[in-house]
Design a protein around this motif. Structure first.
Motif, mmCIF file in Angstrom:
data_model
loop_
_atom_site.group_PDB
_atom_site.id
_atom_site.type_symbol
_atom_site.label_atom_id
_atom_site.label_comp_id
_atom_site.label_asym_id
_atom_site.label_seq_id
_atom_site.Cartn_x
_atom_site.Cartn_y
_atom_site.Cartn_z
ATOM 1 N N THR A 112 7.369 -5.047 9.147
ATOM 2 C CA THR A 112 6.716 -4.002 8.358
ATOM 3 C C THR A 112 7.642 -3.529 7.241
ATOM 4 O O THR A 112 8.820 -3.266 7.466
ATOM 5 C CB THR A 112 6.355 -2.806 9.261
ATOM 6 N N ASN A 121 2.256 -6.054 -2.197
ATOM 7 C CA ASN A 121 1.931 -4.758 -2.784
ATOM 8 C C ASN A 121 1.885 -4.845 -4.306
ATOM 9 O O ASN A 121 1.012 -4.269 -4.953
ATOM 10 C CB ASN A 121 2.982 -3.727 -2.353
ATOM 11 N N PRO A 131 -6.745 -9.022 1.725
ATOM 12 C CA PRO A 131 -6.944 -8.328 3.007
ATOM 13 C C PRO A 131 -5.601 -7.927 3.619
ATOM 14 O O PRO A 131 -4.682 -8.743 3.689
ATOM 15 C CB PRO A 131 -7.651 -9.378 3.884
ATOM 16 N N HIS A 132 -5.486 -6.675 4.033
ATOM 17 C CA HIS A 132 -4.221 -6.203 4.607
ATOM 18 C C HIS A 132 -4.425 -4.879 5.317
ATOM 19 O O HIS A 132 -5.469 -4.232 5.168
ATOM 20 C CB HIS A 132 -3.170 -6.009 3.502
ATOM 21 N N SER A 133 -3.426 -4.482 6.064
ATOM 22 C CA SER A 133 -3.369 -3.165 6.674
ATOM 23 C C SER A 133 -2.361 -2.335 5.884
ATOM 24 O O SER A 133 -1.246 -2.805 5.619
ATOM 25 C CB SER A 133 -2.937 -3.254 8.137
ATOM 26 N N ALA A 134 -2.732 -1.122 5.518
ATOM 27 C CA ALA A 134 -1.840 -0.263 4.720
ATOM 28 C C ALA A 134 -0.553 0.054 5.473
ATOM 29 O O ALA A 134 0.464 0.391 4.854
ATOM 30 C CB ALA A 134 -2.564 1.022 4.339
ATOM 31 N N ASN A 135 -0.569 -0.082 6.802
ATOM 32 C CA ASN A 135 0.611 0.255 7.604
ATOM 33 C C ASN A 135 1.792 -0.677 7.369
ATOM 34 O O ASN A 135 2.934 -0.310 7.656
ATOM 35 C CB ASN A 135 0.258 0.223 9.098
ATOM 36 N N VAL A 136 1.541 -1.882 6.865
ATOM 37 C CA VAL A 136 2.629 -2.852 6.713
ATOM 38 C C VAL A 136 3.341 -2.723 5.368
ATOM 39 O O VAL A 136 4.413 -3.305 5.179
ATOM 40 C CB VAL A 136 2.118 -4.310 6.880
#
Length: 198
Positions: A112, A121, A131-136
Motif C-alpha cells: 500500500t 495515481n 479500477p482500484h481501491s482508494a486505500n492503496v
C-alpha cells in the motif's frame, strides 16, 4: 530431465519469476489495455500496453528520465518521480485515444502506498480510468515528497550526513526541503504541456 504424466515443467519466464501467467491471463481477458509499471532502484518505467496475438504492443510509454524535459531535478526512483512518470504516460496514452486501463504490476509484491500505486495515481490524475481501491494510493503529502523534505530538515544540522545523503539533489541545485514546491512546479508543467496540445 524428468518425464511422465505427473511432471509439468513451468514456462521459462515463470521459472525465472518474470511472468505470472495466471495473472496475465486475467488482465488480458479484461479486454482493456494494461498500465504496466516497472520500478527499478533509480528509475521507473510506465507503459500502456495492448495484448495482440503476435505479442504486446506499446501504445504509450514514459520513463522517469523523461521528466528532465520538464526541469525535474529530483531522483528518478522515488515516489514523486513515480507519480509524475505515471501522469506523463497517462497524458500520452490519452493523446492516442486510450481512456481506460488495468494496472499490471507483474510479479512484484504489492505494498500500500508504494511507487507502483504512485504511478497509477499519476495516470488517474491525467484523466485515465483504472479500477482500484482508494486505500492503496499514497497520501498527497507523500506524493509531493513531504517525507523527503522532512528528512532533509532533520539532517540539516549535520552538514556531512546532509551532503552525503542528498548529494544528487544538491548537484542539481535542489534542496530536499524544496521538494514539495518543485514537485508542484513540474506537475503543472506536464499538465500545461498537454493542455496546449488539445
Amino acid at each position: 530431465m524428468a518425464k511422465g504424466s505427473q511432471y509439468n515443467l513451468q514456462y521459462r519466464r515463470r521459472r525465472n519469476a518474470r511472468t505470472d501467467y495466471a495473472k496475465r491471463r486475467r488482465l488480458v481477458l479484461s479486454g482493456l489495455p494494461r498500465l504496466v509499471v516497472r520500478p527499478a532502484s533509480k528509475h521507473i518505467t510506465v507503459q500502456v500496453v495492448e495484448a495482440e496475438a503476435t505479442g504486446d504492443r506499446v501504445l504509450a510509454s514514459a520513463h522517469s528520465s523523461d521528466l528532465k524535459e520538464y526541469s525535474w531535478k529530483g531522483a528518478g526512483g522515488n515516489v514523486p518521480a513515480a507519480y509524475l512518470t505515471g501522469a506523463l504516460a497517462g497524458y500520452r496514452a490519452k493523446g492516442k485515444g486510450v481512456e481506460e486501463a488495468v494496472l499490471d504490476v507483474g510479479t512484484r509484491p504489492v505494498t500500500t502506498g508504494s511507487r507502483l500505486f504512485a504511478a497509477m495515481n499519476g495516470a488517474l490524475d491525467s484523466g485515465m480510468k483504472i479500477p482500484h481501491s482508494a486505500n492503496v494510493l499514497p497520501t498527497k503529502e507523500r506524493l509531493r515528497g513531504e517525507h523527503i523534505a522532512a528528512y532533509g530538515k532533520m539532517l540539516a544540522a549535520n552538514a556531512d550526513q546532509y551532503q552525503k545523503r542528498f548529494s544528487s539533489y544538491l548537484k542539481h541545485k535542489l534542496k530536499p526541503e524544496d521538494m514539495p514546491a518543485h514537485f508542484e512546479e513540474v506537475r503543472e508543467k506536464i499538465s500545461n504541456s498537454f493542455e496546449k496540445t488539445k
